[in-house]
Design a protein around this motif. Structure first.
Motif, short mmCIF file in Angstrom:
data_model
loop_
_atom_site.label_atom_id
_atom_site.label_comp_id
_atom_site.label_asym_id
_atom_site.label_seq_id
_atom_site.Cartn_x
_atom_site.Cartn_y
_atom_site.Cartn_z
N SER A 164 -63.38 1.48 19.17
CA SER A 164 -64.19 0.56 19.96
C SER A 164 -64.52 -0.67 19.14
N SER A 165 -64.53 -1.83 19.81
CA SER A 165 -64.78 -3.09 19.11
C SER A 165 -65.47 -4.07 20.06
N GLY A 166 -65.82 -5.22 19.49
CA GLY A 166 -66.53 -6.26 20.24
C GLY A 166 -67.99 -6.29 19.87
N ASP A 167 -68.69 -7.37 20.26
CA ASP A 167 -70.09 -7.48 19.88
C ASP A 167 -71.04 -7.71 21.05
N ASP A 168 -70.50 -7.78 22.27
CA ASP A 168 -71.35 -7.76 23.46
C ASP A 168 -70.51 -7.25 24.63
N CYS A 169 -71.16 -6.91 25.72
CA CYS A 169 -70.46 -6.25 26.82
C CYS A 169 -69.34 -7.09 27.41
N GLU A 170 -69.35 -8.38 27.20
CA GLU A 170 -68.27 -9.25 27.71
C GLU A 170 -66.97 -9.08 26.94
N ASN A 171 -67.05 -8.68 25.66
CA ASN A 171 -65.81 -8.54 24.91
C ASN A 171 -65.61 -7.13 24.34
N TYR A 172 -66.37 -6.15 24.80
CA TYR A 172 -66.15 -4.77 24.37
C TYR A 172 -64.71 -4.37 24.69
N ASN A 173 -64.10 -3.63 23.78
CA ASN A 173 -62.74 -3.17 24.03
C ASN A 173 -62.54 -1.80 23.40
N LEU A 174 -61.55 -1.10 23.92
CA LEU A 174 -61.12 0.19 23.41
C LEU A 174 -59.61 0.17 23.24
N GLY A 196 -56.44 -4.96 26.39
CA GLY A 196 -57.79 -5.44 26.65
C GLY A 196 -57.81 -6.91 27.04
N ARG A 197 -56.69 -7.60 26.88
CA ARG A 197 -56.63 -8.99 27.35
C ARG A 197 -56.67 -9.06 28.87
N GLU A 198 -56.15 -8.02 29.53
CA GLU A 198 -56.09 -7.99 30.99
C GLU A 198 -57.03 -6.97 31.62
N HIS A 199 -57.62 -6.09 30.85
CA HIS A 199 -58.42 -5.00 31.41
C HIS A 199 -59.76 -4.85 30.70
N LYS A 200 -60.77 -4.54 31.47
CA LYS A 200 -62.09 -4.15 30.94
C LYS A 200 -62.06 -2.63 30.84
N LYS A 201 -61.72 -2.13 29.68
CA LYS A 201 -61.38 -0.71 29.56
C LYS A 201 -62.57 0.23 29.77
N PRO A 239 -51.12 -6.57 14.23
CA PRO A 239 -51.84 -7.84 14.41
C PRO A 239 -51.81 -8.39 15.83
N GLU A 240 -50.80 -8.04 16.61
CA GLU A 240 -50.74 -8.56 17.98
C GLU A 240 -51.65 -7.82 18.95
N ARG A 241 -52.25 -6.72 18.53
CA ARG A 241 -53.16 -5.99 19.42
C ARG A 241 -54.42 -6.82 19.67
N HIS A 242 -54.95 -6.72 20.88
CA HIS A 242 -56.15 -7.48 21.26
C HIS A 242 -57.34 -7.14 20.34
#
Length: 195
Positions: free
Chosen positions: A20-30, A87-92, A52-55
């Motif tokens: 899991s990554s990101g720092d707020d709910c708008e950019n959270y990713n799995l 995660g570029r296209e989906h809110k996982k 490196p190409e992973r979101h």
């Protein structure tokens, strides 16, 4: 008879982990990773290797932290899906129904449904080739108390139903065979589970 074979990543099985990554709910990713492991026990340290190409690569590099969330058999579908779509296209979190949980020491969320989540702070990024290794210190561990024995404080991996990955396939953890050191302990045949 043993034969020489093409060198490759044949160290299996491995845990199937949701990072899991990101720092707020708008950019959270799995994303799903199995190129992970333990590197030190004092201080507790681990690594995750990421293309490196992973979101999530840039999300983790920007904050230098991430959550490492063990998965279970009941989470197998969500775990696989998070490794296939970007995660570029989906809110996982939203699309899987998994619950982001506020961590204690990092901005990245943890996965509430995970039986064990580790809060990790990156110490170094080592460029290796197809993947970069994020060498990290584990600064907090959060466990689901349903799997902690109240008498011993031990975590019951079997009861948690952990998910593992082996060469493109997922499996549940197998049966108990013995505990570390049982082979040299006198009078214990066959090994028994310590309660």
């Amino acid at each position: 008879m043993r034969v020489d074979w093409k060198p490759g990543t044949l160290i299996y099985p491995l845990p199937a982990i949701l990072i899991s990554s990101g720092d707020d709910c708008e950019n959270y990713n799995l994303f799903t990773a199995s190129w992970i492991g333990t590197v030190c026990s004092n201080p507790p340290m681990c690594y995750v290797s990421i293309r490196p190409e992973r979101h999530s690569y840039q999300l983790i590099k920007d904050r230098m932290e991430f959550g490492l969330n063990l998965t279970t058999v009941s989470m197998a579908r969500e775990t696989d899906w998070c490794g296939v779509v970007s995660g570029r296209e989906h809110k996982k979190f939203e699309e899987t129904g998994l619950t982001p949980e506020k961590a204690r020491f990092i901005a990245a969320p943890l996965v509430q449904e995970s039986p064990v989540s580790l809060e990790c702070r990156v110490r170094d990024i080592i460029h290796l080739g197809s993947h970069d290794m994020f060498l990290s210190e584990i600064i907090n561990a959060r466990a689901d108390e349903r799997y902690i024995d109240p008498k011993t404080g031990a975590f019951d991996m079997e009861k948690a139903g952990l998910l593992v990955y082996s060469h493109g396939e997922y499996f549940s953890l197998g049966e108990f065979l013995g505990y570390f050191g049982w082979s040299v302990k006198k009078g214990e045949k066959p090994p028994k589970r310590r309660k």
